[in-house]
Enzyme design. Structure first.
Site, mmCIF file in Angstrom:
data_model
loop_
_atom_site.group_PDB
_atom_site.id
_atom_site.type_symbol
_atom_site.label_atom_id
_atom_site.label_comp_id
_atom_site.label_asym_id
_atom_site.label_seq_id
_atom_site.Cartn_x
_atom_site.Cartn_y
_atom_site.Cartn_z
ATOM 1 N N ASP A 103 29.845 80.976 46.343
ATOM 2 C CA ASP A 103 30.610 80.983 45.098
ATOM 3 C C ASP A 103 29.682 81.435 43.977
ATOM 4 O O ASP A 103 28.609 80.852 43.776
ATOM 5 C CB ASP A 103 31.151 79.577 44.821
ATOM 6 C CG ASP A 103 32.135 79.528 43.647
ATOM 7 O OD1 ASP A 103 31.888 80.230 42.645
ATOM 8 O OD2 ASP A 103 33.111 78.769 43.725
ATOM 9 N N MET A 104 30.098 82.477 43.242
ATOM 10 C CA MET A 104 29.221 83.058 42.221
ATOM 11 C C MET A 104 28.795 82.036 41.167
ATOM 12 O O MET A 104 27.734 82.192 40.540
ATOM 13 C CB MET A 104 29.939 84.228 41.549
ATOM 14 C CG MET A 104 31.112 83.829 40.656
ATOM 15 S SD MET A 104 32.022 85.246 40.018
ATOM 16 C CE MET A 104 32.967 85.726 41.461
ATOM 17 N N LYS B 164 42.565 102.244 40.765
ATOM 18 C CA LYS B 164 41.688 101.179 40.285
ATOM 19 C C LYS B 164 40.234 101.454 40.662
ATOM 20 O O LYS B 164 39.331 101.388 39.799
ATOM 21 C CB LYS B 164 42.132 99.834 40.885
ATOM 22 C CG LYS B 164 41.186 98.683 40.597
ATOM 23 C CD LYS B 164 41.702 97.382 41.180
ATOM 24 C CE LYS B 164 41.737 97.411 42.692
ATOM 25 N NZ LYS B 164 42.165 96.116 43.270
ATOM 26 N N GLU C 252 36.183 92.371 39.998
ATOM 27 C CA GLU C 252 37.618 92.681 39.910
ATOM 28 C C GLU C 252 38.385 91.378 40.094
ATOM 29 O O GLU C 252 39.064 91.158 41.084
ATOM 30 C CB GLU C 252 38.043 93.742 40.932
ATOM 31 C CG GLU C 252 37.717 93.454 42.374
ATOM 32 C CD GLU C 252 38.448 94.408 43.323
ATOM 33 O OE1 GLU C 252 39.542 94.878 42.961
ATOM 34 O OE2 GLU C 252 37.923 94.669 44.403
ATOM 35 N N TYR D 223 43.703 91.575 51.302
ATOM 36 C CA TYR D 223 42.663 92.522 50.875
ATOM 37 C C TYR D 223 43.100 93.960 51.135
ATOM 38 O O TYR D 223 42.896 94.852 50.315
ATOM 39 C CB TYR D 223 41.362 92.254 51.634
ATOM 40 C CG TYR D 223 40.603 91.025 51.189
ATOM 41 C CD1 TYR D 223 40.059 90.945 49.911
ATOM 42 C CD2 TYR D 223 40.400 89.963 52.061
ATOM 43 C CE1 TYR D 223 39.331 89.824 49.512
ATOM 44 C CE2 TYR D 223 39.679 88.844 51.671
ATOM 45 C CZ TYR D 223 39.145 88.768 50.401
ATOM 46 O OH TYR D 223 38.438 87.670 50.005
ATOM 47 N N GLU E 253 43.830 84.627 36.776
ATOM 48 C CA GLU E 253 43.187 84.308 38.056
ATOM 49 C C GLU E 253 41.738 83.877 37.828
ATOM 50 O O GLU E 253 40.878 84.032 38.690
ATOM 51 C CB GLU E 253 43.282 85.499 39.013
ATOM 52 C CG GLU E 253 44.721 85.750 39.455
ATOM 53 C CD GLU E 253 44.862 86.837 40.511
ATOM 54 O OE1 GLU E 253 43.825 87.290 41.044
ATOM 55 O OE2 GLU E 253 46.006 87.222 40.807
#
Length: 626
Positions: free
Chosen positions: A392-393, A314, A408, A305, A417
Site C-alpha cells: 500500500d503506497m 487515457k 491513475e 483491469y 476513489e
C-alpha cells in the site's frame, strides 16, 4: 445482439378504420407490425351522450358491449392490435353524471382489453381543460392491469404545454414505472430545448401523423431535417416503436403507397450515424447503475483491469504528460526516478518507459501496487528497468525520493476513489521540486432529469440506495443546466500538515460547495450529475465534462447522485445544489441537498415548494473506506 442493433417496429393507425380485421389485413400486407385501433366505434359517443340522468347513463354503460359497439370484437386479431381508449370520454366534466358514466365506460374498455389479452392500451391526454380526474383514473387502471402496457398519448403542441400535462399525470400516478408515453409529432416541432426534455422521459412509442410527412421530388413521403434528427435521436434513446397515423387508407403519398411510410422509418433507423468509441464501449450499459469502486478496501479482479486497459486515449495522454515532464528536467540531472503508484497490471509503467525512450532520458522506475496479483505477470518483461513493490503506497518506505509521481487513482468525480488520500500518503516520496501527474483535478456537478434513473433507484424501495451515488453512462437524461465546478484538489499538497496519528488527519480533504443553476423551462429534478476535469501536466488534460470530454476516452462514466423525491422546477427559477465531502478516521462520504428558489420582482428569493432532504448524513448509506 446489442441494444443498438435492435430493429424498430412500425405500426399503422387508420383513423377511419372501424374493423380490426380491416386494419390488420391492410397493415400486414403493407409491412406494418401492429395496428393502433380505438376499441369502440364512433357511434357509441352519441349513445352515451343521449341519456340525461346519471341512472340512465350508468344503466347504459354497465350493459355489456355488443358486437355493434366494438371495433375489436373477437380475439382473432388481438395479437396485432394495440387498443385505444375512447378519447372523447369526459373524465373531468363538471357534470357529475357525465363524469361518472365516463369512468364506467373507460373501465369497461379496460376489462375488454384485458379479456382480449391486448399487449398495450393507449389513453389520449386531453389537449385542454383539467386532467386531474383523467390522471386519477389512469392511476387506477395501472393497478387493474398486470401485463398490459399503459401509454399516454400526448401531442407535441407547444400551445398546450404537453410536458406540463404529462408531468402532472406522472406525478399523480406517483412516478409509476408501468406508465409510459406515446409521443405524437406535429407538422412544426417545438424548439430544440423543449424537445430535449423528452429524452429524459419514458417515451415508448412515437406517432408520426401523415401530415408530418413531406413529399420528395419523386413523390415519396419523407420527413423534414428536424423531424429526421428528432426521430433518430429518439431511436438512439432506445425508442423502438413507431406508429404511422393516417386519416384514411387513401390519404397516402402518390409514390410508394401505404408501405412507403414504414419503409422510410426503417431507412432512418438503418442510416443512423456510426457510434463514437465511447458509445461503442458503453453499448448495452446505458443508464445501468454501477456502484463506485472501493479501491483501498478491495483488490480489483483481472477482468476489471482489462476493461480499463482498453482505453487508448487515457494512456496516450499520460504518456504525453510524462514525456513533457521528463523533457522539462535538465538533461544533465542524471537518472530520473519515476514512481507509478497504484500501478495495476502495468499499462502506466509501460507508458512511462515509452515516454523515457522518446525523451531520451534515463529513468529508474518503481511500480507500487497493493494488489499482489496485479503486476506479477509483468515483472519478467520489465527486467532491471522496473522495481515492483507489492505494498500500500501509504505505508511503503521508499529507498529514495522520486522526481515524478504518476498515478491513475481518479474516480468519476475526480476524488471519489480516494485519490487525495492516497496521494497524501505518497507525496512524501517526492523531491522538493518533484512533479505529480496528475497535478490537479476539479469536480463538477449539474442538475439532471431522468425518469428512468429515478425509477431504477426507487425500485430498491430503501433509503440506502436513494443515498448512494452511482456510476452511469447517461442516455435517458436531460441536463437542466451546464455543469459548474464545486471543488479542486492539487498535488503535491505542500500546504497541508498531515499527521496520521490524529483523528483529524484527513480534515484538509473535506470540502463544501453551494452552486446555483438557472432553469429556463419547467422541469423535474431527479438528481445530480457529477464529472471531473484533470490536468495531468501543464496543458495535458483528461476530462469527462460534457463540454471538454476527451474524445474517445471511456475509462470513466459520470456519477449520479439521486434525490429521494423529485422536485418540480418552474421556468425562470433557480436551484441551489449543496455538496459536502466529509471524512472521519475510517471513511470518506458525500452529502448533498437541493433547494429550489424563485426570485420575485422585488429581487427577493423565496423557496419554491420544498427542498430535498439532506442525503446520506454521516455517511449512513454510502461511504468509501480508508
Amino acid at each position: 445482439m446489442t441494444e443498438r442493433d435492435s430493429a424498430i417496429v412500425v405500426g399503422i393507425e387508420i383513423l377511419s378504420a372501424t374493423e380490426a380485421q380491416e386494419l390488420a389485413n391492410g397493415g400486414q400486407n403493407a409491412g406494418y407490425t401492429f395496428g393502433l385501433l380505438q376499441l369502440l366505434r364512433p357511434h357509441v359517443q352519441q349513445l352515451t351522450e343521449a341519456p340525461q340522468t346519471l341512472a340512465e347513463k350508468v344503466q347504459l354503460v354497465e350493459t355489456a358491449f355488443s358486437r355493434s359497439h366494438l371495433q375489436l370484437s373477437n380475439a382473432a386479431w388481438a395479437g396485432y392490435i394495440v387498443g385505444g381508449i375512447s378519447p372523447w370520454v369526459q373524465l373531468d366534466s363538471d357534470n357529475h353524471a357525465v363524469r361518472e358514466s365516463a369512468e364506467l365506460l373507460v373501465k369497461q374498455q379496460i376489462q375488454w382489453a384485458s379479456h382480449m389479452g391486448l399487449s398495450a392500451i393507449v389513453f389520449t391526454c386531453p389537449a385542454e381543460g383539467p386532467i386531474v380526474n383523467f390522471a386519477r383514473l389512469v392511476n387506477q387502471v395501472l393497478s387493474m392491469v398486470a401485463y398490459t402496457q399503459v401509454l399516454i398519448r400526448i401531442t407535441l403542441d407547444p400551445e398546450i404545454d404537453p410536458w406540463g400535462r404529462w408531468n402532472l399525470i406522472r406525478n399523480l400516478c406517483d412516478h409509476n414505472p408501468k406508465l409510459s408515453l406515446a409521443l405524437e409529432l406535429t407538422q412544426e416541432l417545438p424548439d430544440d430545448a423543449l424537445l430535449k426534455k423528452w429524452f429524459a422521459e419514458p417515451v415508448r412509442t412515437v406517432i408520426v401523423p401523415g401530415n408530418a410527412f413531406l413529399t420528395n421530388n419523386k413523390g415519396f413521403p419523407v420527413l423534414s431535417k428536424r423531424h429526421q434528427q428528432f426521430a433518430r435521436d429518439l431511436m438512439e434513446h432506445d425508442v423502438q416503436q413507431f406508429v404511422v397515423s393516417l386519416e384514411t387508407p387513401e390519404s397516402v403519398h402518390e409514390a410508394g403507397g401505404l408501405p412507403a411510410y414504414q419503409q422510410y422509418l426503417h431507412y432512418l433507423h438503418r442510416t443512423r450515424p456510426e457510434l463514437n468509441e465511447v458509445d461503442k464501449f458503453a453499448n448495452g450499459y446505458h443508464d445501468y447503475l454501477q456502484s463506485p469502486l472501493q479501491p483501498l478496501m478491495d483488490n480489483l479482479e483481472s477482468a476489471t483491469y482489462e476493461v480499463f486497459e482498453k482505453d487508448p486515449v487515457k494512456y496516450r495522454e499520460y504518456e504525453k504528460a510524462v514525456y513533457q515532464a521528463l523533457c522539462d528536467r535538465k538533461p544533465d540531472s542524471g537518472t530520473c526516478v519515476v514512481m507509478v503508484v497504484g500501478a495495476g497490471r502495468g499499462p502506466l509503467v509501460e507508458r512511462v518507459l515509452r515516454a523515457a525512450d522518446a525523451a531520451n532520458r534515463a529513468v529508474r522506475v518503481y511500480a507500487v501496487e497493493k494488489n499482489p496479483n496485479a503486476v506479477v505477470t509483468k515483472e519478467d518483461e520489465w527486467a532491471d528497468r522496473v522495481t515492483v513493490v507489492h505494498c500500500d503506497m501509504r505505508y511503503w518506505e521508499a529507498p529514495e525520493k522520486a522526481d515524478i509521481l504518476v498515478s491513475e487513482l481518479l474516480g468519476s468525480l475526480g476524488d471519489n476513489e480516494l485519490s487525495p488520500e492516497c496521494l497524501d500518503g505518497a507525496q512524501r516520496f517526492l523531491t522538493d521540486d518533484g512533479i505529480s501527474i496528475p497535478c490537479n483535478y476539479t469536480a463538477y456537478v449539474a442538475p439532471i432529469s431522468s425518469t428512468k434513473l429515478f425509477n431504477e433507484v426507487s425500485a430498491y424501495k430503501d433509503q440506502e440506495h436513494m443515498e448512494t451515488p452511482y456510476v452511469v453512462k447517461f442516455r435517458a437524461v436531460h441536463e437542466l443546466a451546464e455543469p459548474v465546478a464545486i471543488w479542486k484538489f492539487e498535488h503535491p499538497n505542500r500546504v497541508a500538515r498531515i499527521n496520521p496519528g490524529k483523528a483529524t488527519f484527513n480534515a484538509h480533504n473535506t470540502r463544501y460547495s453551494s452552486s446555483s443553476f438557472f432553469i429556463s423551462h419547467d422541469a423535474i429534478l431527479h438528481g445530480v450529475a457529477g464529472y471531473f476535469e484533470a490536468v495531468l501536466y501543464k496543458n495535458v488534460m483528461i476530462s469527462i465534462h460534457p463540454k471538454t470530454h476527451s474524445p474517445g476516452m471511456f475509462s470513466w462514466f459520470p456519477l449520479f447522485f439521486p434525490l429521494k423525491t423529485p422536485i418540480f422546477l418552474p421556468a425562470d427559477s433557480t436551484v441551489d445544489l449543496h455538496f459536502w465531502r466529509l471524512c472521519d478516521a475510517r471513511k470518506v462520504w458525500y452529502e448533498w441537498a437541493a433547494i429550489p428558489q424563485l426570485t420575485g420582482e422585488s429581487g427577493q428569493t423565496a423557496l419554491v415548494g420544498g427542498s430535498s432532504t439532506l442525503h446520506n448524513p454521516g455517511g449512513r448509506s454510502s461511504w468509501i473506506g480508508l
